[in-house]
Design a protein around this motif. Sequence first.
Motif, mmCIF file in Angstrom:
data_model
loop_
_atom_site.group_PDB
_atom_site.id
_atom_site.type_symbol
_atom_site.label_atom_id
_atom_site.label_comp_id
_atom_site.label_asym_id
_atom_site.label_seq_id
_atom_site.Cartn_x
_atom_site.Cartn_y
_atom_site.Cartn_z
ATOM 1 N N VAL A 74 0.839 -1.203 0.000
ATOM 2 C CA VAL A 74 0.000 0.000 0.000
ATOM 3 C C VAL A 74 0.873 1.251 0.000
ATOM 4 N N LEU A 75 1.943 1.214 0.767
ATOM 5 C CA LEU A 75 2.921 2.297 0.778
ATOM 6 C C LEU A 75 4.244 1.797 0.211
ATOM 7 N N SER A 76 4.933 2.678 -0.483
ATOM 8 C CA SER A 76 6.251 2.353 -1.028
ATOM 9 C C SER A 76 7.324 3.076 -0.221
ATOM 10 N N ARG A 77 8.485 2.465 -0.113
ATOM 11 C CA ARG A 77 9.590 3.129 0.576
ATOM 12 C C ARG A 77 10.027 4.405 -0.134
ATOM 13 N N ARG A 78 9.581 4.592 -1.351
ATOM 14 C CA ARG A 78 9.931 5.818 -2.076
ATOM 15 C C ARG A 78 9.359 7.067 -1.416
ATOM 16 N N ILE A 79 8.352 6.898 -0.544
ATOM 17 C CA ILE A 79 7.791 8.088 0.109
ATOM 18 C C ILE A 79 8.852 8.819 0.929
ATOM 19 N N PHE A 80 9.851 8.069 1.431
ATOM 20 C CA PHE A 80 10.892 8.688 2.248
ATOM 21 C C PHE A 80 11.936 9.411 1.402
ATOM 22 N N GLN A 81 11.864 9.248 0.113
ATOM 23 C CA GLN A 81 12.751 9.963 -0.800
ATOM 24 C C GLN A 81 12.042 11.142 -1.459
ATOM 25 N N THR A 82 10.776 11.326 -1.150
ATOM 26 C CA THR A 82 9.966 12.370 -1.773
ATOM 27 C C THR A 82 9.849 13.563 -0.838
ATOM 28 N N ALA A 83 10.369 14.715 -1.261
ATOM 29 C CA ALA A 83 10.273 15.926 -0.456
ATOM 30 C C ALA A 83 8.815 16.346 -0.309
ATOM 31 N N TYR A 84 8.543 17.085 0.744
ATOM 32 C CA TYR A 84 7.165 17.364 1.114
ATOM 33 C C TYR A 84 6.348 17.963 -0.028
ATOM 34 N N ASN A 85 6.821 19.004 -0.655
ATOM 35 C CA ASN A 85 6.041 19.648 -1.714
ATOM 36 C C ASN A 85 6.261 19.025 -3.090
ATOM 37 N N GLU A 86 7.212 18.108 -3.207
ATOM 38 C CA GLU A 86 7.411 17.434 -4.498
ATOM 39 C C GLU A 86 6.270 16.470 -4.820
ATOM 40 N N VAL A 87 5.519 16.084 -3.790
ATOM 41 C CA VAL A 87 4.440 15.126 -4.016
ATOM 42 C C VAL A 87 3.243 15.778 -4.702
ATOM 43 N N ASN A 88 3.120 17.105 -4.614
ATOM 44 C CA ASN A 88 1.934 17.786 -5.145
ATOM 45 C C ASN A 88 1.716 17.539 -6.638
ATOM 46 N N PRO A 89 2.713 17.809 -7.490
ATOM 47 C CA PRO A 89 2.494 17.559 -8.926
ATOM 48 C C PRO A 89 2.358 16.082 -9.264
ATOM 49 N N LEU A 90 2.941 15.201 -8.448
ATOM 50 C CA LEU A 90 2.808 13.763 -8.700
ATOM 51 C C LEU A 90 1.349 13.339 -8.566
#
Length: 644
Positions: free
Chosen positions: A450-466
């Motif tokens: 359900v969750l990927s370890r990649r979330i820990f490599q994603t900066a807080y505001n970088e997730v918005n456009p994704l």
Amino acid sequence: MTTRSAPQVMSRHSLPCTTSPKRRRSSGGPRSQWHSEQTSLIYLKTEAGVGAGIILEHQDGDPTARRLVDEAAEALTAVVASAGVLLDVDMVVIGGIWGEFSPAFLEQVQEGFQTVVDRTGLEKTVKVKGSTSSAGCDLPGAVGLVIDDWLNPYSSDTVDSAPGPRREGECSSRSFRTMTPPQEGRRDLILTREGTQVAHRRYRVMGVAGLALLAVLVAVQWAGGALAQDQQGGEPIVLTVLNYLDATSPGAEREVEEVWNAFERNNPGIKIVREDLFLEPFHQKTEAYAAAGRLPDVIYMWPGGRSSTLHTQRLVKDLTPFVDPMRDEFSEAALVPQAGGYLAELPIALTATHVLYVNKELLDSLGLQIPTTYEELEEMVPALKAAGKDVVLMGAQDDWVVQSTLFSMIVGRLVGDGTMDEIIAGRAEFTDEPFVKALRFYASLFEDGVLSRRIFQTAYNEVNPLFASGKAPFLIDGDWKVGNFLTDPTTGEALIPPEEQENFVMTVFPAIPGELNHNTTSSVPGVGFGINAAIPEGSRKEEAAWRLVGWLTSAEAQRIRLETGAAFPSRKGVTSDRLEPLAQERSRFYGRVGGTYVLDNVLDSKVYGPLNVGLQEIGLGLSTPEAVAASVQRAYDAWKAAQQ
């Protein structure tokens, strides 16, 4: 939300010992190389007669000089702590006169620095050392580049007339400049008329060290503090403000222009000196100011954990007497006593820290529906991965994100506020089955895909456009994330255009097996603004500070934040006919869910800090739920013992 624990590694840089351009022409000598365990670069400045005085000659016998020595140590503590915590250093080296002043002086600065580090949750010991390098060099210490020029009684602006020969490559000697005694009642560090020269040095030094700008900003903030005394004769009252602002959000422009600038236009007798910071730099700066006793006049605050120092040490005023005449205009949930047992900040909003954002159109295209149970969510994983999609996105590079926006909700569902109260009181433990069960469920999110370890490599505001571009059908974040998707009034563009926002839903995580509470988010009375307790009661400055806080929490200011998605109003009846569909969805969200604790609002930073780190370690496969529970319990026991 808390500070990341950083590795205890000394930052090492090689810096050339350079003289200023003026001195270099006089000496004509080559540059020598100086190597140090350099960690920061601090600028301070005092005005003649206000700051240093003739302290070297008279500190032992003159009470004014002694006071100024203490003031210099206090000033250094604030700046060293502010820059040192932001840059995650282990040692600060002070050069020049102040680096050689006395061991007791350096110890005083070191103790203050360590206090701030302890409050931020960084588990390390810091040191402050003095350098015996030539007092005339600009870079003979990591800290103290300009302390030598600015906080000692030997003036650099008389250096060319200094007596005595200069040796090849030597930094120039200093001549003595008599300084007038301090003005009565003036104790604040301020910038002087040599501001142009300061700016020149700032840019020159940045090319060498790249750190001076931070220190200059700190000095400028203090300059505002010096001017913020309660003035007579009709001169403007100057208020210093530490504000929390995401300058990249679409609503930032309106916040600045229609809230802050509008206040100054409507109150010409009040001048605002505002410092805007975001995420960890804001919290670290708050702790630095608090430790140094230099808190701004008005400060953005949380109702609990993130601002616990301000609450528990009563560094801000109780706003209840100010609010009572208009109490019925606010939601009662916004005015409950906060971490210190009183109303330390007036909330601008009510906050849900957990929201499951859903892209309905993406789910429909894949033949999927919004899940109502965890089992249904888990069943979606193969189909989503086959389509090249992630399941749930998070920008969790900062360690507070998982705890605040996800795990607090899990604890609310599986542990409940009642059991958390028992744990906080010491009548139950984090190692008991309910809390460990919550950690195990969190771990299963990674095991189940359900969750990927990649979330820990994603900066807080970088997730918005994704999320906006359809990388995954789900995003977990706080309700404030809405503001990042709305139309930016300066560009007319939105990450999610208004005509597409109807395709997005705000809900909460589906039902968890064995949960005690259903359909809940984690929520707190919102953030807001407090007033420095040091402002004299009944003074013109107190009146000005309350006028500002009253405006920042007014119906008009809250309407603006509602429209920009920045916050959901704490005042009753605030609405707007200009809301975009996603902002309207946020308003409906609050009527559909219940709320439980946010852990970093009810736990001390020394307890939730290890939890934040442990959650990342579990997600990365570096620790187990049992080990993290034991670590948090040890941190709690140590914190509890320290309260005795």
